[in-house]
Design an enzyme around this catalytic site. Structure first.
Site, short mmCIF file in Angstrom:
data_model
loop_
_atom_site.label_atom_id
_atom_site.label_comp_id
_atom_site.label_asym_id
_atom_site.label_seq_id
_atom_site.Cartn_x
_atom_site.Cartn_y
_atom_site.Cartn_z
N SER A 268 0.83 -1.21 0.00
CA SER A 268 0.00 0.00 0.00
C SER A 268 0.86 1.26 0.00
CB SER A 268 -0.95 0.00 1.20
OG SER A 268 -0.26 -0.16 2.41
N HIS A 298 -1.81 -8.77 2.18
CA HIS A 298 -1.54 -7.48 2.82
C HIS A 298 -2.64 -7.20 3.84
CE1 HIS A 298 0.22 -3.72 3.57
NE2 HIS A 298 -0.13 -3.03 2.51
N HIS A 344 7.21 -12.62 9.26
CA HIS A 344 7.23 -11.26 8.72
C HIS A 344 8.38 -11.15 7.74
CE1 HIS A 344 7.55 -6.85 8.57
NE2 HIS A 344 6.29 -6.84 8.99
N ARG A 353 3.87 -4.12 17.43
CA ARG A 353 2.46 -3.77 17.27
C ARG A 353 1.57 -4.88 17.84
NH1 ARG A 353 2.29 -2.92 10.97
NH2 ARG A 353 3.38 -4.90 11.21
N ASP A 399 -1.12 -8.65 12.51
CA ASP A 399 -2.40 -9.24 12.11
C ASP A 399 -2.87 -10.35 13.04
OD1 ASP A 399 -2.62 -7.65 9.72
OD2 ASP A 399 -1.07 -8.91 8.84
#
Length: 461
Positions: A268, A298, A344, A353, A399
């Protein structure tokens, strides 16, 4: 101990400098402060290019060309840098430092996204006054044109929310300040100013767009009134029907902040930068970025994680043994699937995060069965992935956690999760687009080769 002490002192000094710089400019608007910073940044870029322009990051490999340019060093991104060991740093601040440094709403524990945007744009931690002024300005800019409302309202309810989101953002191009200024022959040194106006309008209008889509697809289509004195996340929460839940509002502040930026190489961010390099305005640039974010590799990943966890729960039940969880994980791997939310492209540790969301859950929903299962998975999956040789990084990413938090508060419309990601990621892409135009970044045009040409280059060598 000495190294950790030195790091702590450096962190404290950096935060103090940021606070000091921002307090001097407390009466300034974001645009006024940005206008002061741009000439200095241009000079710094000139100096860096003069000193280091002929330096190399190392040769590129054929594997990188076929591997999606993974790890290829070729972009400048000002707002954040992703470190393999520390995770994302927003203008030099880690996630915990960002949470500590940025202003918070009265009674809230999480940083206000308005402050994060100020940090991304200027590199400075804003004052509470500056954050309040930004909230007020976004509220003033937040109304969307009637024809965009009609576009959204005419979309069939079964059209994916992310598709509707992209349509609406692209349609905002109708009123683009940059497009109009360019048509009138604006000097390229001033490109950043209408880009700034579009970026501010883009971010300001996203809550209304997202809220209208949510209400049309999952509700009665009626938009509630919002309190113009409240912050960005509070109003977004009201549009979604959760404005009275203080914990959910604080979750939105955290969610937007940690999803806002992740350096320039993700799909993005890179797409927004690439399309913007053609001097497409921020609405068109971010519309393109949203189409990349909609992909399962994504932004769609968080709902895939949630579905996998819920399916596991239906099989192993509540409060399962570690053995049952491990057995389910192994069955996933043996069926040729991946464990979603783990691994990742860059990070080689637990995503900070993820940790920030875990700490939120430990404060607010420690006994929720789904969260307890997420925590159990966190304890079990890394060792299994290492044993199976399935991941260079067996640790969870962002996620792996967000869907469980949203579900706990009743936002269980999983197809909408990527729209929330889209609202968040606009902060990073928009701030970089402003700097792309301020620094005169050129049209992006990397060189490509065919397979036959690559063979010809290396055969016999």
């Amino acid at each position: 101990m000495l190294a950790s002490t030195r790091n702590a002192i450096r962190t404290q000094s950096r935060l103090a400098r940021n606070f000091s710089a921002s307090s001097v400019a407390s009466a300034q608007s974001l645009k006024e402060r940005l206008a002061e910073l741009i000439p200095k940044e241009i000079e710094e870029v000139k100096e860096v290019r003069a000193k280091y322009g002929d330096k190399s990051f190392g040769p590129n490999t054929v594997d990188q060309m076929y591997g999606g340019m993974r790890g290829l060093k070729g972009l400048v991104w000002e707002g954040s840098v992703l470190d393999a060991d520390e995770g994302i740093r927003f203008r030099g601040l880690t996630i915990p430092e960002t949470q500590e440094a940025l202003p918070k709403a009265p009674g809230g524990q999480e940083p206000l996204p308005e402050g994060l945007f100020w940090l991304l744009v200027t590199g400075e931690v804003p004052t509470e006054e500056q954050v309040k002024s930004l909230s007020a300005e976004w509220n003033a800019r937040g109304e969307i044109p009637d024809f965009v409302k009609e576009l959204i309202d005419r979309c069939p309810r079964d059209l994916h929310p992310m598709t509707q989101f992209s349509i609406a953002v692209n349609a905002l191009n109708h009123d683009s300040a940059f497009a109009k200024s360019y048509a009138q022959g604006i000097n390229k040194k001033d490109y950043w100013q209408p880009t700034y106006e579009d970026a501010m309008d883009l971010i300001a209008k996203l809550p209304q767009i997202a809220g209208r889509i949510f209400r049309n697809v999952y509700g009665d289509g009626k938009m509630p009134a919002v309190d113009a004195s409240k912050d960005y996340s509070a109003n977004l929460s009201t549009y979604l029907g959760f404005g009275d839940n203080k914990e959910f509002v604080d979750l939105m502040r955290l969610y937007i902040t940690i999803h806002s930026d992740h350096e320039g190489g993700n799909v993005s961010a890179h797409t927004g930068h690439l399309v913007g390099s053609a001097l497409s305005d921020p609405f068109l640039s971010y519309g393109a970025a949203l189409n990349g974010l909609a992909g399962p590799l994504h932004g769609l990943a968080n709902q895939e994680v949630l579905r996998w966890i819920q399916k596991m729960q239906s099989v192993v039940g509540e409060n399962p043994s570690d053995e049952k969880v491990a057995e389910y994980v192994w069955s996933t791997l043996k069926s040729g699937q991946v464990v979603p939310g783990y691994g990742h492209a860059v990070l080689r540790k637990t995503d900070p995060r993820y940790t920030a969301q875990r700490e939120f859950a430990l404060r607010h929903l420690p006994n929720d069965p789904l969260f307890k299962l997420v925590a159990q998975i966190y304890k079990i999956v890394p060792n299994i992935l290492l044993e199976a040789g399935k991941a260079k990084n067996p640790w969870p990413n962002v996620d792996a956690h967000s869907g469980v938090l949203l579900t706990y508060y009743g936002l269980n419309q999983q197809d909408f999760y990527t729209v929330l990601f889209g609202v968040s990621r606009a902060f990073g892409v928009a701030s970089q687009l402003i700097w792309d135009r301020a620094l005169g970044m050129p049209l992006e045009r990397p060189k490509s080769f065919s397979t036959a040409h690559i063979k010809k280059m290396f055969e016999g060598k």
